[in-house]
Motif scaffolding. Structure first.
Motif, PDB file in Angstrom:
ATOM      1  N   GLN A  75       0.839  -1.194   0.000  1.00 12.28           N
ATOM      2  CA  GLN A  75       0.000   0.000   0.000  1.00 12.28           C
ATOM      3  C   GLN A  75       0.881   1.254   0.000  1.00 12.28           C
ATOM      4  OE1 GLN A  75      -3.293   0.297  -0.268  1.00 12.28           O
ATOM      5  NE2 GLN A  75      -3.830  -1.870  -0.138  1.00 12.28           N
ATOM      6  N   PRO A  76       1.507   1.577  -1.125  1.00 12.32           N
ATOM      7  CA  PRO A  76       2.472   2.691  -1.152  1.00 12.32           C
ATOM      8  C   PRO A  76       1.850   4.069  -0.951  1.00 12.32           C
ATOM      9  CG  PRO A  76       2.137   1.797  -3.358  1.00 12.32           C
ATOM     10  CD  PRO A  76       1.462   0.855  -2.416  1.00 12.32           C
ATOM     11  N   ASP A  77       0.509   4.173  -0.952  1.00 15.32           N
ATOM     12  CA  ASP A  77      -0.125   5.466  -0.690  1.00 15.32           C
ATOM     13  C   ASP A  77      -0.338   5.707   0.800  1.00 15.32           C
ATOM     14  OD1 ASP A  77      -0.185   5.973  -3.372  1.00 15.32           O
ATOM     15  OD2 ASP A  77      -2.280   5.410  -3.648  1.00 15.32           O
ATOM     16  N   LEU A  78       0.189   4.822   1.630  1.00 14.13           N
ATOM     17  CA  LEU A  78       0.141   4.998   3.076  1.00 14.13           C
ATOM     18  C   LEU A  78       1.503   5.455   3.594  1.00 14.13           C
ATOM     19  CD1 LEU A  78      -1.824   1.757   4.141  1.00 14.13           C
ATOM     20  CD2 LEU A  78      -2.734   4.076   3.904  1.00 14.13           C
ATOM     21  N   ARG A  79       1.499   6.131   4.733  1.00 17.14           N
ATOM     22  CA  ARG A  79       2.727   6.566   5.377  1.00 17.14           C
ATOM     23  C   ARG A  79       2.669   6.206   6.851  1.00 17.14           C
ATOM     24  NH1 ARG A  79       3.664   6.632   0.934  1.00 17.14           N
ATOM     25  NH2 ARG A  79       4.457   8.237  -0.452  1.00 17.14           N
ATOM     26  N   ALA A  80       3.797   5.780   7.401  1.00 18.77           N
ATOM     27  CA  ALA A  80       3.861   5.373   8.806  1.00 18.77           C
ATOM     28  C   ALA A  80       4.766   6.302   9.591  1.00 18.77           C
ATOM     29  CB  ALA A  80       4.365   3.936   8.913  1.00 18.77           C
ATOM     30  N   THR A  81       4.363   6.631  10.810  1.00 21.38           N
ATOM     31  CA  THR A  81       5.177   7.450  11.704  1.00 21.38           C
ATOM     32  C   THR A  81       5.132   6.847  13.107  1.00 21.38           C
ATOM     33  OG1 THR A  81       3.298   8.919  12.173  1.00 21.38           O
ATOM     34  CG2 THR A  81       4.810   9.588  10.411  1.00 21.38           C
ATOM     35  N   GLN A  82       6.201   7.066  13.852  1.00 22.20           N
ATOM     36  CA  GLN A  82       6.229   6.645  15.252  1.00 22.20           C
ATOM     37  C   GLN A  82       5.696   7.797  16.081  1.00 22.20           C
ATOM     38  OE1 GLN A  82       7.876   3.489  16.377  1.00 22.20           O
ATOM     39  NE2 GLN A  82       6.563   3.967  18.132  1.00 22.20           N
ATOM     40  N   ARG A  88       4.981   8.425  19.918  1.00 18.98           N
ATOM     41  CA  ARG A  88       5.121   7.935  21.295  1.00 18.98           C
ATOM     42  C   ARG A  88       5.154   6.410  21.323  1.00 18.98           C
ATOM     43  NH1 ARG A  88       1.469  12.151  24.954  1.00 18.98           N
ATOM     44  NH2 ARG A  88       2.591  14.028  24.312  1.00 18.98           N
ATOM     45  N   ASP A  89       4.142   5.795  21.948  1.00 13.02           N
ATOM     46  CA  ASP A  89       4.191   4.344  22.119  1.00 13.02           C
ATOM     47  C   ASP A  89       3.421   3.592  21.048  1.00 13.02           C
ATOM     48  OD1 ASP A  89       1.748   5.277  22.932  1.00 13.02           O
ATOM     49  OD2 ASP A  89       1.598   3.997  24.714  1.00 13.02           O
ATOM     50  N   MET A  90       3.068   4.261  19.948  1.00 13.59           N
ATOM     51  CA  MET A  90       2.358   3.569  18.875  1.00 13.59           C
ATOM     52  C   MET A  90       2.908   3.972  17.513  1.00 13.59           C
ATOM     53  SD  MET A  90      -1.367   5.413  18.329  1.00 13.59           S
ATOM     54  CE  MET A  90      -1.873   5.234  20.039  1.00 13.59           C
ATOM     55  N   ILE A  91       2.629   3.132  16.538  1.00 11.34           N
ATOM     56  CA  ILE A  91       2.938   3.442  15.144  1.00 11.34           C
ATOM     57  C   ILE A  91       1.624   3.803  14.467  1.00 11.34           C
ATOM     58  CG2 ILE A  91       3.811   2.531  12.952  1.00 11.34           C
ATOM     59  CD1 ILE A  91       5.505   0.558  14.649  1.00 11.34           C
ATOM     60  N   VAL A  92       1.595   4.940  13.802  1.00 11.10           N
ATOM     61  CA  VAL A  92       0.379   5.411  13.141  1.00 11.10           C
ATOM     62  C   VAL A  92       0.591   5.370  11.629  1.00 11.10           C
ATOM     63  CG1 VAL A  92      -1.208   7.345  12.805  1.00 11.10           C
ATOM     64  CG2 VAL A  92      -0.281   6.868  15.088  1.00 11.10           C
ATOM     65  N   VAL A  93      -0.338   4.708  10.950  1.00  7.76           N
ATOM     66  CA  VAL A  93      -0.305   4.608   9.486  1.00  7.76           C
ATOM     67  C   VAL A  93      -1.482   5.416   8.949  1.00  7.76           C
ATOM     68  CG1 VAL A  93      -0.428   3.054   7.508  1.00  7.76           C
ATOM     69  CG2 VAL A  93       0.721   2.311   9.614  1.00  7.76           C
ATOM     70  N   GLU A  94      -1.207   6.359   8.049  1.00  5.68           N
ATOM     71  CA  GLU A  94      -2.254   7.215   7.502  1.00  5.68           C
ATOM     72  C   GLU A  94      -2.088   7.363   6.006  1.00  5.68           C
ATOM     73  OE1 GLU A  94      -3.412  10.533  10.662  1.00  5.68           O
ATOM     74  OE2 GLU A  94      -1.227  10.423  10.432  1.00  5.68           O
ATOM     75  N   GLY A  95      -3.194   7.666   5.341  1.00  2.00           N
ATOM     76  CA  GLY A  95      -3.167   7.884   3.904  1.00  2.00           C
ATOM     77  C   GLY A  95      -4.330   7.205   3.212  1.00  2.00           C
TER      78      GLY A  95
END
Length: 224
Positions: free
Chosen positions: A15-22, A24-31
């Motif tokens: 899913q290359p139209d998604l982006r992940a960021t760290q 705090r204590d979770m990883i958030v994937v958005e897009g």
């Protein structure tokens, strides 16, 4: 533990139209989550649909289920569209997937439950029916999924008893067998139960029990 680099590798491939960021204590994937008719993120016929999403991942994945939100307002916020009361998507019965899936990697989650969820939403938008069928809402659907995962008939008291059995790190041969025969485990289904425990680890059985929330006064065959 799930790492940001693992998540980035999974979405880059699927899913290359998604982006992940760290965060705090979770990883958030958005897009944008791209839904296709095939297993890949893109195919020659092009995508069927696109959904804006936010996925909140614990580093303890897959022990902890991701929280998924559809962010474009395309899906009605109600149980009939498989949206929970807090606005997150009811993607799958998590413990059922953990037990039945060949792989529980984040990549497998993207290709499996998450793709099927949004493919189902797209299909429902266009046809008014769910392509993979639909479980009952609430506790009834939960019990149906757990019975399927355990491989036993959907009888609530039997589900509860077997899950109480499987949540133990070790079983005693003198305990009553969950099959209901009245015989002790050592003289009944001991080997079958040992194999069952290999599929359904104690922490998964405990999670199932917690979600079933036994009603006050509900009896088991023993006190363990």
């Amino acid at each position: 533990m799930l790492t940001l680099s693992e998540v980035e590798a999974a979405i880059a491939f699927d899913q290359p139209d998604l982006r992940a960021t760290q965060q705090r204590d979770m990883i958030v994937v958005e897009g944008t989550f791209v839904v296709t008719g095939g297993d890949a993120a893109y195919d020659p016929e092009g995508p069927l649909a696109r959904y804006g999403v936010r996925i909140e991942l614990s580093s303890a994945y897959p022990r902890i289920e991701p929280r998924v939100f559809e962010t474009d307002g395309r899906i009605a916020r109600d149980p009939d569209h498989h949206i929970n009361g807090e606005g997150d998507c009811c993607v799958t019965v998590w413990e059922n997937w953990l037990v039945t899936a060949g792989s529980t990697s984040f990549s497998a989650y993207l290709r499996g439950p998450l793709r099927e969820y949004f493919l189902g939403q797209f299909w429902f938008e266009n046809t008014g029916s769910w392509p993979f069928g639909e479980r009952a809402h609430g506790m009834s659907g939960l019990e149906e999924a757990y019975a399927e995962a355990l491989g036993i008939p959907n009888v609530r008291k039997d589900l509860l008893y077997l899950l109480r059995f499987l949540r133990q790190q070790r079983s005693k041969g003198h305990w009553p067998c969950p099959c209901g025969s009245g015989r002790r485990v050592r003289n009944c289904h001991q080997n079958d139960l040992s194999a069952q425990r290999q599929r359904i680890k104690p922490h998964i059985a405990k999670s199932m029990l917690a979600r079933m929330q036994p009603r006050k006064g509900e009896l088991s065959r023993s006190s363990f």
